[in-house]
Design a protein around this motif. Structure first.
Motif, PDB file in Angstrom:
ATOM      1  N   ALA A 136       0.820  -1.214   0.000  1.00 22.33           N
ATOM      2  CA  ALA A 136       0.000   0.000   0.000  1.00 22.33           C
ATOM      3  C   ALA A 136       0.855   1.266   0.000  1.00 22.33           C
ATOM      4  CB  ALA A 136      -0.931   0.008   1.208  1.00 22.33           C
ATOM      5  N   TRP A 137       2.100   1.178   0.440  1.00 27.81           N
ATOM      6  CA  TRP A 137       2.971   2.345   0.488  1.00 27.81           C
ATOM      7  C   TRP A 137       3.285   2.903  -0.903  1.00 27.81           C
ATOM      8  CZ3 TRP A 137       3.874   5.513   4.281  1.00 27.81           C
ATOM      9  CH2 TRP A 137       3.725   5.079   5.591  1.00 27.81           C
ATOM     10  N   ILE A 138       3.093   2.125  -1.933  1.00 27.90           N
ATOM     11  CA  ILE A 138       3.348   2.628  -3.291  1.00 27.90           C
ATOM     12  C   ILE A 138       2.409   3.792  -3.617  1.00 27.90           C
ATOM     13  CG2 ILE A 138       1.821   1.116  -4.632  1.00 27.90           C
ATOM     14  CD1 ILE A 138       5.463   1.980  -5.517  1.00 27.90           C
ATOM     15  N   ALA A 139       1.289   3.871  -2.887  1.00 27.20           N
ATOM     16  CA  ALA A 139       0.338   4.971  -3.087  1.00 27.20           C
ATOM     17  C   ALA A 139       0.989   6.318  -2.790  1.00 27.20           C
ATOM     18  CB  ALA A 139      -0.897   4.774  -2.213  1.00 27.20           C
ATOM     19  N   LEU A 140       1.969   6.351  -1.878  1.00 28.96           N
ATOM     20  CA  LEU A 140       2.673   7.596  -1.579  1.00 28.96           C
ATOM     21  C   LEU A 140       3.367   8.125  -2.828  1.00 28.96           C
ATOM     22  CD1 LEU A 140       3.693   9.762   0.399  1.00 28.96           C
ATOM     23  CD2 LEU A 140       5.570   8.202   0.996  1.00 28.96           C
ATOM     24  N   SER A 141       4.039   7.241  -3.548  1.00 27.56           N
ATOM     25  CA  SER A 141       4.704   7.651  -4.798  1.00 27.56           C
ATOM     26  C   SER A 141       3.683   8.113  -5.826  1.00 27.56           C
ATOM     27  CB  SER A 141       5.522   6.486  -5.357  1.00 27.56           C
ATOM     28  OG  SER A 141       6.514   6.103  -4.441  1.00 27.56           O
ATOM     29  N   GLY A 142       2.556   7.410  -5.910  1.00 25.70           N
ATOM     30  CA  GLY A 142       1.494   7.815  -6.835  1.00 25.70           C
ATOM     31  C   GLY A 142       0.915   9.166  -6.484  1.00 25.70           C
ATOM     32  N   PHE A 143       0.744   9.414  -5.190  1.00 30.10           N
ATOM     33  CA  PHE A 143       0.207  10.695  -4.733  1.00 30.10           C
ATOM     34  C   PHE A 143       1.151  11.847  -5.106  1.00 30.10           C
ATOM     35  CE2 PHE A 143      -0.176  13.928  -1.335  1.00 30.10           C
ATOM     36  CZ  PHE A 143      -1.498  14.300  -1.534  1.00 30.10           C
ATOM     37  N   VAL A 144       2.444  11.641  -4.898  1.00 26.31           N
ATOM     38  CA  VAL A 144       3.433  12.675  -5.247  1.00 26.31           C
ATOM     39  C   VAL A 144       3.436  12.908  -6.754  1.00 26.31           C
ATOM     40  CG1 VAL A 144       5.877  13.275  -5.255  1.00 26.31           C
ATOM     41  CG2 VAL A 144       4.858  12.265  -3.212  1.00 26.31           C
ATOM     42  N   GLY A 145       3.383  11.820  -7.523  1.00 22.99           N
ATOM     43  CA  GLY A 145       3.337  11.952  -8.982  1.00 22.99           C
ATOM     44  C   GLY A 145       2.117  12.733  -9.436  1.00 22.99           C
ATOM     45  N   ALA A 146       0.960  12.433  -8.844  1.00 16.91           N
ATOM     46  CA  ALA A 146      -0.267  13.163  -9.196  1.00 16.91           C
ATOM     47  C   ALA A 146      -0.140  14.641  -8.830  1.00 16.91           C
ATOM     48  CB  ALA A 146      -1.465  12.536  -8.486  1.00 16.91           C
ATOM     49  N   GLY A 147       0.486  14.923  -7.679  1.00 18.94           N
ATOM     50  CA  GLY A 147       0.700  16.310  -7.267  1.00 18.94           C
ATOM     51  C   GLY A 147       1.593  17.069  -8.233  1.00 18.94           C
ATOM     52  N   LEU A 148       2.627  16.386  -8.730  1.00 20.72           N
ATOM     53  CA  LEU A 148       3.528  17.026  -9.697  1.00 20.72           C
ATOM     54  C   LEU A 148       2.822  17.304 -11.021  1.00 20.72           C
ATOM     55  CD1 LEU A 148       6.799  15.023  -8.980  1.00 20.72           C
ATOM     56  CD2 LEU A 148       6.349  17.420  -8.421  1.00 20.72           C
ATOM     57  N   VAL A 149       1.976  16.378 -11.458  1.00 22.37           N
ATOM     58  CA  VAL A 149       1.201  16.601 -12.686  1.00 22.37           C
ATOM     59  C   VAL A 149       0.257  17.784 -12.485  1.00 22.37           C
ATOM     60  CG1 VAL A 149      -0.566  15.626 -14.214  1.00 22.37           C
ATOM     61  CG2 VAL A 149       1.397  14.235 -13.523  1.00 22.37           C
ATOM     62  N   PHE A 150      -0.435  17.805 -11.344  1.00 23.29           N
ATOM     63  CA  PHE A 150      -1.345  18.907 -11.037  1.00 23.29           C
ATOM     64  C   PHE A 150      -0.590  20.243 -11.035  1.00 23.29           C
ATOM     65  CE2 PHE A 150      -3.337  21.801  -7.971  1.00 23.29           C
ATOM     66  CZ  PHE A 150      -4.619  21.875  -8.495  1.00 23.29           C
ATOM     67  N   GLY A 152       2.155  20.988 -12.618  1.00 25.97           N
ATOM     68  CA  GLY A 152       2.542  21.334 -13.979  1.00 25.97           C
ATOM     69  C   GLY A 152       1.394  21.883 -14.795  1.00 25.97           C
ATOM     70  N   VAL A 153       0.206  21.305 -14.621  1.00 26.34           N
ATOM     71  CA  VAL A 153      -0.963  21.719 -15.396  1.00 26.34           C
ATOM     72  C   VAL A 153      -1.499  23.065 -14.914  1.00 26.34           C
ATOM     73  CG1 VAL A 153      -3.363  21.117 -15.940  1.00 26.34           C
ATOM     74  CG2 VAL A 153      -1.586  19.367 -16.064  1.00 26.34           C
ATOM     75  N   THR A 154      -1.572  23.242 -13.587  1.00 29.84           N
ATOM     76  CA  THR A 154      -2.190  24.454 -13.040  1.00 29.84           C
ATOM     77  C   THR A 154      -1.197  25.562 -12.720  1.00 29.84           C
ATOM     78  OG1 THR A 154      -2.015  23.676 -10.755  1.00 29.84           O
ATOM     79  CG2 THR A 154      -4.032  23.095 -11.986  1.00 29.84           C
ATOM     80  N   ASP A 155       0.101  25.261 -12.740  1.00 32.67           N
ATOM     81  CA  ASP A 155       1.142  26.203 -12.352  1.00 32.67           C
ATOM     82  C   ASP A 155       0.957  26.662 -10.904  1.00 32.67           C
ATOM     83  OD1 ASP A 155       3.543  27.473 -12.866  1.00 32.67           O
ATOM     84  OD2 ASP A 155       2.609  29.302 -13.617  1.00 32.67           O
ATOM     85  N   THR A 156       0.411  25.758 -10.079  1.00 34.04           N
ATOM     86  CA  THR A 156       0.227  25.985  -8.654  1.00 34.04           C
ATOM     87  C   THR A 156       0.772  24.769  -7.937  1.00 34.04           C
ATOM     88  OG1 THR A 156      -1.788  27.236  -9.061  1.00 34.04           O
ATOM     89  CG2 THR A 156      -1.465  26.411  -6.833  1.00 34.04           C
TER      90      THR A 156
END
Length: 185
Positions: A136-150, A152-156
């Motif tokens: 389940a800890w792999i979700a931490l990496s997924g969460f960070v990746g999603a945050g980085l995409v967000f 990049g897209v929103t510039d926030t």
């Protein structure tokens, strides 16, 4: 109300011709490291129409940051709040410095952008490492990746805003910064 954009070279001519009202919306630590001479520090997360420098309506308010992203956000925020005659200095402080403008240099610091990369990298590595303990800890990496995409897209960048409030990103000696500016009444 439209925000104007100006290149560092154009701003250099305006800056050299007389007194300008310039706010730098970076963190106090970034501002302390290097800023355009005459700039006042009003960090983006504290910026409002109530704390911009007092000036006449026909006098432009120039806004700068590191490279131009946060100053564009600041200009949009001020424009939405009804502030008149706002000019975004594209290229930011680094562009102004490259254009030969006078800057004030102080104590070096790790840039907020580098801090975000370091923190994101550490969180991803931690998530991957701990996933060997429990998948389940792999979700931490997924969460960070999603945050980085967000980001990049929103510039926030939420992580950047959080890191900006950390103690090591605060300035205790405020002689370098002018954050208490008069209200534009």
């Amino acid at each position: 109300m439209a925000v104007q954009n100006m290149s560092p070279e154009e701003f250099k001519q305006v800056h050299n011709s007389g007194n300008v009202t310039l706010i730098d919306v970076r963190t106090p630590v970034e501002f302390r490291e290097i800023h355009v001479r005459g700039a006042m520090n009003v960090p983006l997360d504290r910026l409002s129409a109530d704390n911009v420098p007092q000036r006449s309506e026909d006098e432009p308010l120039y806004v700068v940051c590191q490279k131009g992203g946060r100053s564009a956000q600041a200009c949009q925020k001020l424009d939405a709040a009804g502030v008149q005659n706002i000019v975004n200095v594209e290229g930011g402080t680094m562009g102004c410095h490259a254009a030969g403008m006078p800057v004030v240099k102080g104590k070096k610091a790790i840039s907020l952008e580098r801090q975000v990369r370091i923190a994101a990298g550490l969180l991803v590595l931690t998530g991957v490492g701990l996933s060997f303990v429990h998948p389940a800890w792999i979700a931490l990496s997924g969460f960070v990746g999603a945050g980085l995409v967000f980001a990049g897209v929103t510039d926030t960048c939420g992580m950047g805003m959080l890191l900006a409030r950390m103690p090591w990103n605060q300035v205790t000696d405020t002689s370098c910064c002018t954050t208490n500016v008069k209200s534009a009444a």
